[in-house]
Design an enzyme around this catalytic site. Structure first.
Site, short mmCIF file in Angstrom:
data_model
loop_
_atom_site.label_atom_id
_atom_site.label_comp_id
_atom_site.label_asym_id
_atom_site.label_seq_id
_atom_site.Cartn_x
_atom_site.Cartn_y
_atom_site.Cartn_z
N GLU A 144 -16.75 -19.82 -12.30
CA GLU A 144 -16.51 -21.14 -12.90
C GLU A 144 -16.68 -22.20 -11.82
OE1 GLU A 144 -12.79 -21.74 -15.05
OE2 GLU A 144 -12.84 -19.68 -15.78
P1 P53 Z 1 -9.60 -27.47 -18.24
C1 P53 Z 1 -6.10 -25.29 -13.84
C2 P53 Z 1 -6.73 -25.45 -12.62
C3 P53 Z 1 -8.01 -24.99 -12.44
C4 P53 Z 1 -8.67 -24.34 -13.48
O1 P53 Z 1 -9.98 -26.46 -17.07
C5 P53 Z 1 -8.03 -24.16 -14.68
C6 P53 Z 1 -6.75 -24.62 -14.87
C7 P53 Z 1 -6.03 -24.42 -16.15
O2 P53 Z 1 -6.39 -25.41 -17.04
O3 P53 Z 1 -8.56 -23.48 -15.73
C8 P53 Z 1 -9.86 -22.95 -15.69
O4 P53 Z 1 -10.22 -26.96 -19.47
C9 P53 Z 1 -9.90 -21.94 -16.79
C10 P53 Z 1 -10.68 -22.38 -17.99
C11 P53 Z 1 -10.61 -23.88 -18.12
C12 P53 Z 1 -11.30 -24.49 -16.90
O5 P53 Z 1 -10.72 -24.03 -15.71
O6 P53 Z 1 -8.13 -27.45 -18.27
O7 P53 Z 1 -10.28 -20.66 -16.38
O8 P53 Z 1 -10.20 -21.70 -19.11
O9 P53 Z 1 -11.13 -24.40 -19.28
C13 P53 Z 1 -11.29 -25.99 -16.90
O10 P53 Z 1 -10.16 -28.80 -17.84
#
Ligand code: P53
Length: 485
Positions: free
Chosen positions: A374
């Protein structure tokens, strides 16, 4: 600069954020199905079951459950070599503790993985991505209970056995180390199905749940290795490096402990044993934990094959002036703003060089192949009248990060297996439940309130990424046409 020809370029999503169809084909409720939507800076609420009058954005997601053939076709058009998603546990075991799996749920992932293989796209599959059956929360308190460890291992064995010839790359728990932030209700609930009660020590509760998870992860790794030596099973951590705010030794110690506290999870999953400081720390804090000799033996037998990680941002920490115990870290309280890096509209500190730092740090520590599963930026996109989306800020973010990844690969010799930006297509934000916090290469016509046609449109970043992949990361475009937000 280029990356190796067999590099796994792709994109990532998670089942609960994309699929919708929350009660279709026998699926049970998951933790994501009882979370409301929030705004940029407030928390999603966790309701006591599904309540009428509340809006739950994950119930419909972006309807990937029905639209996946068209979506996978678009991924293929971008040139994806792999596609990361997760299996919704509650499609396979709707309650989590049944004896037999739900065949209709299993069939859905057969269809999805077959669709990927039609285009030579390798699925990369997370077993637990913020979506455990809600019944396991109400009945057992989530991963507080050893019963849930066993339920997870049972689920994992069923799906690894079923899909072993369709899925080679597996990840156990998504961002298992997010729960370092144990004071934030959202993280313990999404990671572990755990809710902390009044008077409880949230840190101790976290260490117990996380222990059961690393043991479960190890049992799953051991199972997969014995079932089929072709399978590769990885751990998955959120890599936000914690920098010391200054060169003051107290700040450096504080940051060192922060890194230990965030990465003991992968230490255990990679090395098969707890790091020396942690059992001392848990004993000093008098945490009463169920950690058995059999568990420690399991950890040794299930070391991961590679380490997947997300990278969005970096953190910084400083010792408090009156603090005498630098060797404790509470993520909800101990982070400071890094004035050297800009922030996204959601306050995430954008730091491309931190990705090169991350890759080198993990390479030095773990000596395993690394997989960036990611990386991306949440932003408000503007859909133009001609259905174009000029998301040059997203292109800039990804370009800046890919450059640092390529330096780590080519100049530092780090073994990077692949890169799957978040997200392949617009989906529901995990932390806020918003659709408007968009990450995708593909725009989905859906609004925060659930309105919209669900139609898909290619953004500018779609064509840009297509070129990046086809040139093996050589043609990253040009900064001159980017506007900063
Ligand atoms: P969203 C916190 C910090 C870094 C990544 O995040 C995180 C989170 C929890 O939200 O989540 C990851 O959608 C996660 C995905 C998520 C993505 O980062 O909150 O593995 O499910 O959607 C982006 O902006």
């Amino acid at each position: 600069m280029q990356v190796p020809k067999n590099f796994l370029w792709g994109g990532a999503i998670a089942a609960h954020q994309a699929e919708g169809a929350y009660n279709v084909d026998g699926k049970g409720l998951s933790v994501a199905d009882v979370m409301t939507a929030a705004g940029n800076f407030d928390e999603r609420r966790i309701t006591d079951g599904v309540k009428t009058g509340e809006f739950y954005p994950n119930h419909e997601g972006v309807d990937f459950y029905h639209q996946y053939p068209g979506d996978v076709k678009l991924f293929a058009e971008m040139g994806f070599k792999c596609f990361r998603t997760s299996i919704a546990w509650s499609r396979i075991f709707p309650q989590g503790d049944e004896d037999e799996p739900n065949e209709a749920g299993l069939k859905f992932y057969d269809r999805l993985f077959d669709e990927c293989h039609k285009y030579n796209i390798e699925p990369v599959v997370t077993l637990s991505h913020f979506e455990m059956p809600y019944h396991l929360v109400t009945e057992y308190g989530g991963f507080r209970s050893r019963k849930v460890l066993d339920a997870f291992v049972k689920f994992a064995k069923v799906v690894i056995d079923r899909y072993q010839h369709k899925v080679k790359y597996w990840l156990t728990f998504n961002e298992i180390n997010n729960q370092t932030n144990y004071d934030r209700a959202f993280t313990l609930f999404t990671n572990s199905g755990v809710q902390v009660h009044e008077g409880e020590n949230a840190e101790a509760v976290m260490y117990q749940a996380a222990h059961y998870e690393v043991v479960a992860s190890a049992q799953v790794v051991a199972f997969a290795h014995q079932l089929n030596p072709d399978l590769l099973v990885g751990a998955m951590v959120a890599f936000s490096p914690v920098y010391p705010a200054t060169d003051k030794p107290d700040d450096v110690l504080k940051a060192q402990r922060a890194m230990q506290a965030r990465f003991w999870f992968s230490d255990v999953q990679v090395e098969g044993r707890y790091p020396s400081w942690l059992r001392k720390y848990q004993a000093a804090k008098k945490f009463d934990l169920d950690i058995t000799d059999e568990d420690l033996a399991s950890l040794k037998k299930g070391r991961v094959d590679y380490l997947g990680f997300s990278y969005y941002m970096s953190f910084a920490t400083a010792a408090k002036p009156d603090e005498d115990d630098y060797y404790s870290y509470n993520e909800a309280k101990d982070l400071v703003t890094n004035k050297f890096v800009p922030q996204s509209d959601w306050g995430w500190q954008v730091d491309p060089k931190g990705l090169r730092y991350a890759l080198n740090w993990m390479n030095d520590r773990y000596h395993l192949p690394l997989f960036i599963v990611e990386n991306g930026i949440g932003a408000i996109d503007q859909m133009e009248a001609n259905h174009q989306v000029h998301d040059n800020y997203r292109i800039k973010y990804l370009r800046d990060h890919i450059k640092q990844m390529e330096l780590a690969i080519n100049d530092d010799g780090v073994d990077v297996m692949g890169y799957t930006p978040w997200s392949a297509i617009d989906i529901v934000s995990a932390s806020t439940g918003q659709l408007s916090k968009r990450y995708g290469f593909i725009y989905v016509d859906r609004n925060d309130d659930g309105s919209g046609s669900l139609k898909r449109y290619r953004k500018d970043s779609f064509y840009w990424y297509q070129k990046v992949i086809s040139t093996h990361g050589e043609d990253l475009g040009d900064d001159s046409d980017d506007t900063t937000r």
